[in-house]
Design a protein around this motif. Sequence first.
Motif, PDB file in Angstrom:
ATOM      1  N   ASP A   1      19.790  46.045 -88.738  1.00  0.00           N
ATOM      2  CA  ASP A   1      21.176  45.680 -89.029  1.00  0.00           C
ATOM      3  C   ASP A   1      21.693  46.316 -90.313  1.00  0.00           C
ATOM      4  O   ASP A   1      22.905  46.361 -90.533  1.00  0.00           O
ATOM      5  CB  ASP A   1      21.305  44.152 -89.148  1.00  0.00           C
ATOM      6  CG  ASP A   1      20.957  43.450 -87.837  1.00  0.00           C
ATOM      7  OD1 ASP A   1      21.251  44.037 -86.772  1.00  0.00           O
ATOM      8  OD2 ASP A   1      20.388  42.347 -87.884  1.00  0.00           O
TER       9      ASP A   1
ATOM     10  N   ALA B   1      22.807  49.008 -93.020  1.00  0.00           N
ATOM     11  CA  ALA B   1      23.311  50.382 -93.077  1.00  0.00           C
ATOM     12  C   ALA B   1      22.363  51.250 -93.903  1.00  0.00           C
ATOM     13  O   ALA B   1      21.719  50.782 -94.839  1.00  0.00           O
ATOM     14  CB  ALA B   1      24.706  50.392 -93.693  1.00  0.00           C
TER      15      ALA B   1
ATOM     16  N   ASP C   1      30.881  61.069 -85.326  1.00  0.00           N
ATOM     17  CA  ASP C   1      31.337  60.884 -86.703  1.00  0.00           C
ATOM     18  C   ASP C   1      31.460  62.257 -87.352  1.00  0.00           C
ATOM     19  O   ASP C   1      30.467  62.861 -87.770  1.00  0.00           O
ATOM     20  CB  ASP C   1      30.337  60.014 -87.469  1.00  0.00           C
ATOM     21  CG  ASP C   1      30.752  59.791 -88.911  1.00  0.00           C
ATOM     22  OD1 ASP C   1      31.863  60.219 -89.290  1.00  0.00           O
ATOM     23  OD2 ASP C   1      29.951  59.206 -89.667  1.00  0.00           O
TER      24      ASP C   1
ATOM     25  N   ILE D   1      28.333  57.339 -82.900  1.00  0.00           N
ATOM     26  CA  ILE D   1      28.459  55.914 -83.197  1.00  0.00           C
ATOM     27  C   ILE D   1      28.685  55.158 -81.890  1.00  0.00           C
ATOM     28  O   ILE D   1      29.621  55.450 -81.132  1.00  0.00           O
ATOM     29  CB  ILE D   1      29.621  55.652 -84.169  1.00  0.00           C
ATOM     30  CG1 ILE D   1      29.410  56.463 -85.458  1.00  0.00           C
ATOM     31  CG2 ILE D   1      29.725  54.172 -84.497  1.00  0.00           C
ATOM     32  CD1 ILE D   1      30.556  56.336 -86.437  1.00  0.00           C
TER      33      ILE D   1
ATOM     34  N   ASP E   1      28.131  49.104 -80.578  1.00  0.00           N
ATOM     35  CA  ASP E   1      27.669  48.018 -81.451  1.00  0.00           C
ATOM     36  C   ASP E   1      27.700  48.403 -82.925  1.00  0.00           C
ATOM     37  O   ASP E   1      27.259  47.632 -83.780  1.00  0.00           O
ATOM     38  CB  ASP E   1      26.265  47.568 -81.046  1.00  0.00           C
ATOM     39  CG  ASP E   1      25.227  48.686 -81.181  1.00  0.00           C
ATOM     40  OD1 ASP E   1      25.600  49.818 -81.582  1.00  0.00           O
ATOM     41  OD2 ASP E   1      24.040  48.440 -80.879  1.00  0.00           O
ATOM     42  N   GLY E   2      28.185  49.611 -83.252  1.00  0.00           N
ATOM     43  CA  GLY E   2      28.276  50.028 -84.646  1.00  0.00           C
ATOM     44  C   GLY E   2      27.077  50.799 -85.150  1.00  0.00           C
ATOM     45  O   GLY E   2      27.115  51.346 -86.259  1.00  0.00           O
ATOM     46  N   SER E   3      26.009  50.860 -84.378  1.00  0.00           N
ATOM     47  CA  SER E   3      24.853  51.673 -84.760  1.00  0.00           C
ATOM     48  C   SER E   3      25.096  53.108 -84.303  1.00  0.00           C
ATOM     49  O   SER E   3      26.101  53.412 -83.646  1.00  0.00           O
ATOM     50  CB  SER E   3      23.573  51.118 -84.134  1.00  0.00           C
ATOM     51  OG  SER E   3      23.634  51.216 -82.715  1.00  0.00           O
ATOM     52  N   ALA E   4      24.170  54.006 -84.656  1.00  0.00           N
ATOM     53  CA  ALA E   4      24.358  55.420 -84.319  1.00  0.00           C
ATOM     54  C   ALA E   4      23.043  56.051 -83.925  1.00  0.00           C
ATOM     55  O   ALA E   4      21.954  55.587 -84.295  1.00  0.00           O
ATOM     56  CB  ALA E   4      24.967  56.175 -85.504  1.00  0.00           C
TER      57      ALA E   4
ATOM     58  N   PRO F   1      26.370  55.609 -93.320  1.00  0.00           N
ATOM     59  CA  PRO F   1      26.878  54.259 -93.632  1.00  0.00           C
ATOM     60  C   PRO F   1      26.706  53.261 -92.490  1.00  0.00           C
ATOM     61  O   PRO F   1      27.517  52.328 -92.356  1.00  0.00           O
ATOM     62  CB  PRO F   1      28.361  54.520 -93.922  1.00  0.00           C
ATOM     63  CG  PRO F   1      28.709  55.678 -93.032  1.00  0.00           C
ATOM     64  CD  PRO F   1      27.475  56.546 -92.988  1.00  0.00           C
ATOM     65  N   TYR F   2      25.682  53.437 -91.665  1.00  0.00           N
ATOM     66  CA  TYR F   2      25.446  52.510 -90.554  1.00  0.00           C
ATOM     67  C   TYR F   2      23.970  52.610 -90.178  1.00  0.00           C
ATOM     68  O   TYR F   2      23.274  53.575 -90.533  1.00  0.00           O
ATOM     69  CB  TYR F   2      26.316  52.856 -89.335  1.00  0.00           C
ATOM     70  CG  TYR F   2      26.673  54.325 -89.230  1.00  0.00           C
ATOM     71  CD1 TYR F   2      25.696  55.277 -88.888  1.00  0.00           C
ATOM     72  CD2 TYR F   2      27.960  54.786 -89.506  1.00  0.00           C
ATOM     73  CE1 TYR F   2      26.015  56.627 -88.811  1.00  0.00           C
ATOM     74  CE2 TYR F   2      28.278  56.128 -89.434  1.00  0.00           C
ATOM     75  CZ  TYR F   2      27.300  57.035 -89.089  1.00  0.00           C
ATOM     76  OH  TYR F   2      27.610  58.372 -89.032  1.00  0.00           O
ATOM     77  N   PRO F   3      23.423  51.640 -89.438  1.00  0.00           N
ATOM     78  CA  PRO F   3      22.034  51.730 -88.980  1.00  0.00           C
ATOM     79  C   PRO F   3      21.888  52.788 -87.883  1.00  0.00           C
ATOM     80  O   PRO F   3      22.819  53.012 -87.103  1.00  0.00           O
ATOM     81  CB  PRO F   3      21.733  50.323 -88.457  1.00  0.00           C
ATOM     82  CG  PRO F   3      23.070  49.757 -88.104  1.00  0.00           C
ATOM     83  CD  PRO F   3      24.057  50.356 -89.069  1.00  0.00           C
ATOM     84  N   SER F   4      20.729  53.443 -87.846  1.00  0.00           N
ATOM     85  CA  SER F   4      20.496  54.525 -86.880  1.00  0.00           C
ATOM     86  C   SER F   4      19.220  54.267 -86.093  1.00  0.00           C
ATOM     87  O   SER F   4      18.301  53.576 -86.562  1.00  0.00           O
ATOM     88  CB  SER F   4      20.384  55.873 -87.604  1.00  0.00           C
ATOM     89  OG  SER F   4      21.530  56.130 -88.386  1.00  0.00           O
TER      90      SER F   4
END
Length: 282
Positions: A65, A67, A90, A115, A118-121, A188-191
């Motif tokens: 979860d 970043a 992105d 991306i 769910d906001g992950s990448a 700036p997000y979880p990968s």
Amino acid sequence: MYRFLLTPRWLGIFALTLVAAMVMVLLGNWQLDRYRERDAINKRIDAATEIAPVPLTEALPGPGDAAGTAGQAPPEETAWTRVTATGRYDSNNIILVRGRTVNNQVGFEVLTPLILADGSAVLVDRGWIPPAPEGANARPAIPAVPTGEVTVVGRVRMSESRPDTPQRRDGQIETRRISVSRLAAELPYPSYGAFLLLDEQTPAADPAFSAIPVRHENNWQNGGYVVQWWLFALMTLIGFGWLARREAHGEPSDAAKHEDRVGDDPVPVGPAGHSPTSAQNG
């Protein structure tokens, strides 16, 4: 006839022979394991072209979860699995991978975070581009990312060995080796813990990209090393047997032959047919 083999000298030679042969067998076994590993990779590469892609979430462990972090790396057998994912590229965090060769020309691979809903990448290797006309150190023209929703089909790739630390040059992320965990720290997000080598894209990928060639592992080289080490082990044992047989049948060594020649040299004869020794005794 072969009782001499129980002497300390020959027992020592035999022990050294066995140790050398065992080491060579173990080296052959290690090369055999490498052959099997590479053969399995080649089979996965070939099978991936015939199997329908599976959803990304079914093939890879989910990211965390936080970043700037990467999820757990998948098992090795997951490599080269074809997966599909849908999201938005992105364009603010495109990553240039330097020093990549395609068709004998050194250029760049372009990694772009996709991306997800769910906001992950997940990092997608979109392909290879040539260097700028100004030279390899100049920033190349990076094809623009498609706008809106993108669906990709790609092959799962693991982080590369001997990773370097990513750098930013005028805001552009650059690296020499692809390490997902180190690159994730720049985002700036979880990968996800692996990246994708792009096979297909909807909308279609920019024609400025060249496809990254998929190279099979050279497992036959390891197979040759297996045979080589095992032959060396066999030859070592045969060599010991040959030496033992030579000793048993009384065939002197070169050193022994030299000593015999020295011992058989005639005694020099002085005047009147007398040897120096006899003359002194007289």
